[in-house]
Enzyme design. Structure first.
Site, PDB file in Angstrom:
ATOM      1  N   TYR A 125       0.862  -1.191   0.000  1.00  0.00           N
ATOM      2  CA  TYR A 125       0.000   0.000   0.000  1.00  0.00           C
ATOM      3  C   TYR A 125       0.896   1.238   0.000  1.00  0.00           C
ATOM      4  CZ  TYR A 125      -3.056   3.733   1.642  1.00  0.00           C
ATOM      5  OH  TYR A 125      -3.741   4.916   1.748  1.00  0.00           O
ATOM      6  N   GLU A 213      -3.519   7.710  -4.098  1.00  0.00           N
ATOM      7  CA  GLU A 213      -3.435   6.427  -3.393  1.00  0.00           C
ATOM      8  C   GLU A 213      -3.257   5.279  -4.375  1.00  0.00           C
ATOM      9  OE1 GLU A 213      -5.955   4.758   0.230  1.00  0.00           O
ATOM     10  OE2 GLU A 213      -7.016   4.407  -1.667  1.00  0.00           O
TER      11      GLU A 213
END
Length: 403
Positions: A125, A213
């Protein structure tokens, strides 16, 4: 301004950020053809079909009335056709959309990146956003990427790393290496990650993003680092510098009343209450919403008409608020500093007469420049408009209206 995954990926590619390739489609037929192109061009054994909406959690979301996830793996053209028919035009409900969900108008048919190779694949992530508490940009990253990143942040926050970057400085080489090291990478994957993070941060700055993101940030079996998914939000105030990005806006993903408010330069956010409010200034609007709650009501919206309110903006605000059937009363709270209260009062009268009969109570609280003149204008208008000078008076009238 939010962007779809396929739009964000195209922008990232301009900054040499490797992404999972795909083709955006509007119809099942286009999706079937895209699958054939993807299979041929990238030698993919299968394709990933992804609903394109402005919300996360698509992999766990479901189409209302169908057993169809927002992200599905297709192993044949028939699978792609079935998934496309289920997704397009359907309403996808995820943890971020709420129970109402969002209609899927476009899908992305993407390449297979989970192919076999010399080393195991791995999901990470990584995101870049502004940390207002420090006045710096922050890169947040974790070794535990994928659909359960929210659970990781809640249950094991020690697995979330942060690297701050001063907005006046570029990302330093040692910082990019630190990120790759903390992700446990080595060899070619380490080098690929350093380059990826550097280019991603450059894209974040150059595109004036609020948030960028990548989840998952993916290590392929042949040591490449790519963006499999991407969520991008661009600062609305910077769109004047990026007309090409502004042109990507998808108003079908936004609340229709908020889109209409934007046409009149009104700052509007729809809420779930029963008292519509129209205020000049964001701070006063927040205080007004607090006052509504203390008076026994619930704000139905945030509406800031700014410091140049006139008959046109007031009428537009009225029409937008009245589209909400839950509204039982409207409170107009204006502090006359830059704007004169009598002009706002005349705007209320003109708007009232233009719209016609308004069944619900309207409470107008005017304070500041020419407030006394404004009150007389409203009182003498003969309209069903209740005026107040003090905030306590307005609160009492709101309480009576919603009781």
């Amino acid at each position: 301004m939010n962007l779809h995954e396929y739009q964000a990926k195209e922008l990232l590619k301009k900054y040499n950020v490797p992404v999972q390739e795909g083709i955006a489609c509007n119809t099942p037929g286009e999706a079937e053809e895209a699958y054939r192109q993807i299979k041929t061009q990238y030698n993919s054994k299968f394709a990933v079909v992804k609903a394109q909406i402005h919300a996360g959690g698509r992999g766990k979301g479901n189409i209302i009335g169908k057993e169809q996830r927002g992200v599905a793996v297709a192993k044949s053209a028939e699978d792609v056709l079935t998934f496309a028919k289920n997704l397009l035009g359907g309403t996808l409900v995820t943890i971020q959309t709420g129970p109402a969900g969002k209609v899927v108008n476009k899908i992305l048919v993407a390449q297979d990146v989970y192919y076999e190779g010399p080393s195991p694949v791995k999901e990470f992530y990584l995101s870049v956003l502004m940390d207002r508490s420090r006045g710096q940009n922050v890169i947040m990253y974790s070794t535990e990427g994928g659909m359960n990143i929210e659970d990781v942040a809640h249950s094991t926050p020690e697995l979330i790393f942060k690297e701050w970057v001063h907005p006046d400085s570029p990302l330093q080489a040692f910082q990019a290496r630190k990120i790759a090291f903390n992700l446990g990478l080595s060899g070619e994957a380490f080098k690929s990650c350093v380059k990826f993070v550097t280019n991603l941060y450059n894209a974040f700055v150059a595109l004036d993003c609020d948030m960028l993101e990548i989840n998952p940030l993916f290590k392929t079996s042949n040591e490449k680092i790519i963006a499999v998914d991407c969520k991008m939000n661009v600062d609305d105030n910077a769109l004047m510098r990026h007309p090409e990005i502004a042109a990507l806006r998808d108003v079908s993903e936004e609340d229709p009343t908020e889109v209409e408010a934007g046409k009149f330069n009104l700052n509007f956010v729809k809420l779930d209450g029963n008292v519509g409010c129209m205020v000049n200034g964001a701070g006063l609007a927040m205080a007004t919403m607090d006052m509504i709650k203390l008076s026994g009501g619930e704000p139905a919206n945030f509406l800031d008409v700014g410091g140049t309110a006139n008959a046109t903006t007031v009428e537009a605000g009225f029409r937008i608020i009245l589209k909400d059937p839950k509204v039982k009363a409207i409170l107009i709270n204006i502090f006359g500093g830059i704007v004169r209260c009598d002009r706002v009062a005349q705007g209320v009268i003109d708007a009232y007469q233009s719209i016609g009969n308004i069944e619900i109570p309207i409470i107008v609280r005017l304070q500041g420049t020419n407030a006394d003149v404004a009150k007389k204008l409203i009182d003498d208008s003969g309209l069903k408009v209740q005026s107040a000078i003090l905030l306590s008076e307005a609160a009492a009238l709101v309480n009576k209206a919603v009781a």
